[in-house]
Design a protein around this motif. Structure first.
Motif, PDB file in Angstrom:
ATOM      1  N   PRO A  15      89.500  59.089 -32.964  1.00  0.00           N
ATOM      2  CA  PRO A  15      88.941  57.909 -33.631  1.00  0.00           C
ATOM      3  C   PRO A  15      87.851  58.229 -34.656  1.00  0.00           C
ATOM      4  N   ILE A  16      87.095  59.275 -34.446  1.00  0.00           N
ATOM      5  CA  ILE A  16      86.045  59.630 -35.411  1.00  0.00           C
ATOM      6  C   ILE A  16      86.670  60.113 -36.712  1.00  0.00           C
ATOM      7  N   ARG A  17      87.661  60.980 -36.600  1.00  0.00           N
ATOM      8  CA  ARG A  17      88.315  61.482 -37.806  1.00  0.00           C
ATOM      9  C   ARG A  17      89.067  60.370 -38.539  1.00  0.00           C
ATOM     10  N   MET A  18      89.705  59.486 -37.796  1.00  0.00           N
ATOM     11  CA  MET A  18      90.420  58.384 -38.444  1.00  0.00           C
ATOM     12  C   MET A  18      89.441  57.445 -39.145  1.00  0.00           C
ATOM     13  N   LYS A  19      88.285  57.208 -38.545  1.00  0.00           N
ATOM     14  CA  LYS A  19      87.269  56.378 -39.189  1.00  0.00           C
ATOM     15  C   LYS A  19      86.794  57.050 -40.481  1.00  0.00           C
ATOM     16  N   ALA A  20      86.571  58.366 -40.430  1.00  0.00           N
ATOM     17  CA  ALA A  20      86.150  59.107 -41.624  1.00  0.00           C
ATOM     18  C   ALA A  20      87.201  58.980 -42.728  1.00  0.00           C
ATOM     19  N   LEU A  21      88.466  59.126 -42.377  1.00  0.00           N
ATOM     20  CA  LEU A  21      89.532  59.002 -43.373  1.00  0.00           C
ATOM     21  C   LEU A  21      89.563  57.596 -43.968  1.00  0.00           C
ATOM     22  N   ALA A  22      89.394  56.595 -43.138  1.00  0.00           N
ATOM     23  CA  ALA A  22      89.400  55.212 -43.631  1.00  0.00           C
ATOM     24  C   ALA A  22      88.228  54.958 -44.576  1.00  0.00           C
ATOM     25  N   ILE A  23      87.057  55.445 -44.214  1.00  0.00           N
ATOM     26  CA  ILE A  23      85.870  55.264 -45.063  1.00  0.00           C
ATOM     27  C   ILE A  23      86.069  55.980 -46.395  1.00  0.00           C
ATOM     28  N   ALA A  24      86.536  57.221 -46.342  1.00  0.00           N
ATOM     29  CA  ALA A  24      86.755  58.001 -47.562  1.00  0.00           C
ATOM     30  C   ALA A  24      87.803  57.341 -48.454  1.00  0.00           C
ATOM     31  N   SER A  25      88.829  56.799 -47.838  1.00  0.00           N
ATOM     32  CA  SER A  25      89.899  56.145 -48.585  1.00  0.00           C
ATOM     33  C   SER A  25      89.376  54.991 -49.433  1.00  0.00           C
ATOM     34  N   GLU A  26      88.404  54.281 -48.908  1.00  0.00           N
ATOM     35  CA  GLU A  26      87.818  53.138 -49.621  1.00  0.00           C
ATOM     36  C   GLU A  26      87.152  53.547 -50.934  1.00  0.00           C
ATOM     37  N   LYS A  27      86.771  54.803 -51.072  1.00  0.00           N
ATOM     38  CA  LYS A  27      86.112  55.282 -52.295  1.00  0.00           C
ATOM     39  C   LYS A  27      87.095  55.414 -53.457  1.00  0.00           C
ATOM     40  N   LYS A  28      88.385  55.500 -53.134  1.00  0.00           N
ATOM     41  CA  LYS A  28      89.437  55.590 -54.166  1.00  0.00           C
ATOM     42  C   LYS A  28      89.186  56.737 -55.161  1.00  0.00           C
ATOM     43  N   LEU A  29      88.735  57.861 -54.651  1.00  0.00           N
ATOM     44  CA  LEU A  29      88.488  59.033 -55.487  1.00  0.00           C
ATOM     45  C   LEU A  29      89.818  59.699 -55.847  1.00  0.00           C
ATOM     46  N   PRO A  30      89.910  60.280 -57.036  1.00  0.00           N
ATOM     47  CA  PRO A  30      91.153  60.951 -57.420  1.00  0.00           C
ATOM     48  C   PRO A  30      91.355  62.250 -56.630  1.00  0.00           C
ATOM     49  N   GLU A  31      92.569  62.448 -56.160  1.00  0.00           N
ATOM     50  CA  GLU A  31      92.973  63.660 -55.440  1.00  0.00           C
ATOM     51  C   GLU A  31      92.020  64.013 -54.307  1.00  0.00           C
ATOM     52  N   TRP A  32      91.603  63.031 -53.532  1.00  0.00           N
ATOM     53  CA  TRP A  32      90.638  63.283 -52.463  1.00  0.00           C
ATOM     54  C   TRP A  32      91.328  63.726 -51.176  1.00  0.00           C
ATOM     55  N   CYS A  33      90.569  64.413 -50.380  1.00  0.00           N
ATOM     56  CA  CYS A  33      90.940  64.692 -48.999  1.00  0.00           C
ATOM     57  C   CYS A  33      89.682  65.120 -48.259  1.00  0.00           C
ATOM     58  N   ILE A  34      89.745  65.091 -46.955  1.00  0.00           N
ATOM     59  CA  ILE A  34      88.676  65.649 -46.132  1.00  0.00           C
ATOM     60  C   ILE A  34      89.234  66.951 -45.593  1.00  0.00           C
TER      61      ILE A  34
END
Length: 181
Positions: A15-34
């Motif tokens: 759940p922590i990693r999925m929350k991080a991915l969801a938060i990062a996704s909201e930034k809509k950065l080009p070619e992003w990943c964690i």
């Protein structure tokens, strides 16, 4: 075994990693990943059947945007993330990281990752526009399951490689790992 599917399954169950991915996704950065320890540690923890996950020392959100390569932009994104989450965010635009590493300019996030010191570290996860997990891995993900730490031939300084292994205590935390250099 489909290693990429296994990583996605482990991510979904975290759940922590999925929350991080969801938060990062909201930034809509080009070619992003964690990337980096976010995926690598998850795999090594599971392969070593640890009773609890190792701590996320940082959450390495990387992206590629040649339009604004300023470090101040990264700090702005990082501060915004820290204002909505207690995760230890670290944000780096890969469009400028070649300068720090004295490389030729990178052409994408995946290209930049292909210059990282250890090949097993060069794995990232993101969410696509449908909320599905995607994996970014210039060296594929299979080597993560080989219990190895491999020096990238693009980074021939073995001393840097060895220093990272020691400072990060990888062989202590995951004793089944073998160093390939």
């Amino acid at each position: 075994m489909n290693y990429e599917s296994q990583i996605k399954d482990w991510l979904v169950r975290d759940p922590i990693r999925m929350k991080a991915l969801a938060i990062a996704s909201e930034k809509k950065l080009p070619e992003w990943c964690i990337a980096a320890g976010f995926v690598r540690n998850l795999v090594w923890d599971n392969l070593h059947e640890l009773s609890s996950a190792t701590d996320l020392n940082d959450v390495d959100l990387i992206y590629y945007d040649p339009r604004d390569c300023s470090e101040s932009r990264d700090r702005e994104i990082e501060n915004d993330l820290k204002s909505i989450s207690t995760l230890p965010w670290s944000v780096k635009n890969q469009a400028r990281m070649h300068e720090r590493n004295s490389d030729t300019p990178y052409i994408s996030t995946e290209d930049a990752m292909s210059f990282w010191v250890e090949m097993e570290t060069a794995v990232g996860a993101a969410l696509d526009e449908n909320g599905e997990i995607t994996i970014v891995a210039p060296f594929d993900v299979e080597r993560l399951f080989d219990f190895t730490i491999t020096l990238n031939s693009k980074r021939p300084k073995r001393t840097d490689f060895e220093a990272r292994i020691k400072s990060k205590r990888w062989l202590e935390i995951w004793p089944k790992l073998v160093v390939n250099a």
